[in-house]
Write an enzyme that holds these catalytic residues in place. Sequence first.
Site, PDB file in Angstrom:
ATOM      1  N   CYS A 267       7.234  -4.965   8.114  1.00  0.00           N
ATOM      2  CA  CYS A 267       7.423  -6.398   7.843  1.00  0.00           C
ATOM      3  C   CYS A 267       7.458  -6.716   6.350  1.00  0.00           C
ATOM      4  CB  CYS A 267       6.341  -7.218   8.549  1.00  0.00           C
ATOM      5  SG  CYS A 267       4.654  -6.978   7.940  1.00  0.00           S
ATOM      6  N   HIS A 315       0.852 -10.018   8.912  1.00  0.00           N
ATOM      7  CA  HIS A 315       2.291 -10.004   9.198  1.00  0.00           C
ATOM      8  C   HIS A 315       2.987 -11.030   8.311  1.00  0.00           C
ATOM      9  CE1 HIS A 315       5.812  -8.973  11.546  1.00  0.00           C
ATOM     10  NE2 HIS A 315       6.099 -10.255  11.704  1.00  0.00           N
ATOM     11  N   HIS A 327      12.327 -11.279  10.584  1.00  0.00           N
ATOM     12  CA  HIS A 327      11.164 -10.395  10.350  1.00  0.00           C
ATOM     13  C   HIS A 327      11.341  -9.082  11.097  1.00  0.00           C
ATOM     14  CE1 HIS A 327       8.650 -11.178  14.222  1.00  0.00           C
ATOM     15  NE2 HIS A 327       9.897 -11.523  14.457  1.00  0.00           N
TER      16      HIS A 327
END
Length: 354
Positions: A267, A315, A327
């Site tokens: 990510c 994240h 993402h």
Amino acid sequence: MGTGRRGLIAAVVTAVCAVTVPAAPGTAFAEPGPTPPAATASDEDLEAVRDELDRLYRAAAVATDEYNAAEEEARRRSAELAELARRITEGQEELDRLEDRAGAAARAQYRTGGLPDEARLVLSDDPRQFLDGTGRVLQGQRATKGLIAERDRTQQDLRTYAADASAGRKRLEADRRAKRTAREEVERRIAAAEELESELEREERERLERLEREAAQRAQTAWLGSGVLEGAAGEASAQGRKAVEFATAQVGKPYRWGAEGPAAYDCSGLTSRAWASAGLAVPRTSQQQWEQLRHVDVRDMRPGDLIVYFPDASHVGMYVGDGEVVHAPRPGRTITVTGAGTMPILGVVRPDAT
């Protein structure tokens, strides 16, 4: 659902829960018991599995951040050691040159300045020549002292560089140990999640994916329904547009922890590379991005901003506008564009804030 299949799901979840709790080094984890006969899992059971998978993959994401941070630190330490090695080499060459010059000056000084001034005055046929010679001797003495002082400073610099290099090597080894530990943790978390998913039948995996999509849609609908984006019409900066173009061009590529492209990304690898493509360096991990970049209100976000998720900042995705984010979700998934409110938002940061 039959008691056998229910027992299987319960046993797997219970066994995996043991992995989600940090344990002391050397702690052994119990192996799951014998596999009972298969039966169809209920949606309730699959929701429990989904929750457990979320926890496992989030724990893997935290460990991935730790791995990435240790990797970055190891790179920095290696660069520092390379620079110190260069300085030590150059310093030693300079010291050798100064030693030669100081030695030659000292020998010349000895040859010309060995007699006391009174004796040299008596022996001189020309007092003016004596005075001129004395001035040159004094200049030579000062130059020699200067060379010796410079040599001593260079020697001290070399000792400092050597001490720094020794300490740097120890810190580098500590960084590498931290990296190995984080790697093992990531692999353990992902293996546990994959084992849990592998216990499901194909029909159950399909229903699990449907439940994930439904949960994400509910979260996105609730987020948009809160009015959080009402009146929000921030336009991307020139750099932000370039970052978004790069990130969205990676859609479909696989997630791989620790990866920074070009074939796969995690990510924060995606967000950091996207902004690097726009000419701006940002921190490597999602936690560092949250800590070091400027925070902006969700209502003020614009395309290119980074949305950081979960209380532990484990994240991150890039806002692309219209309530959506691009993402790299997790292992087993590909880079995608989805609703920005499908996960709990910690906050928004802006890499190109002035």
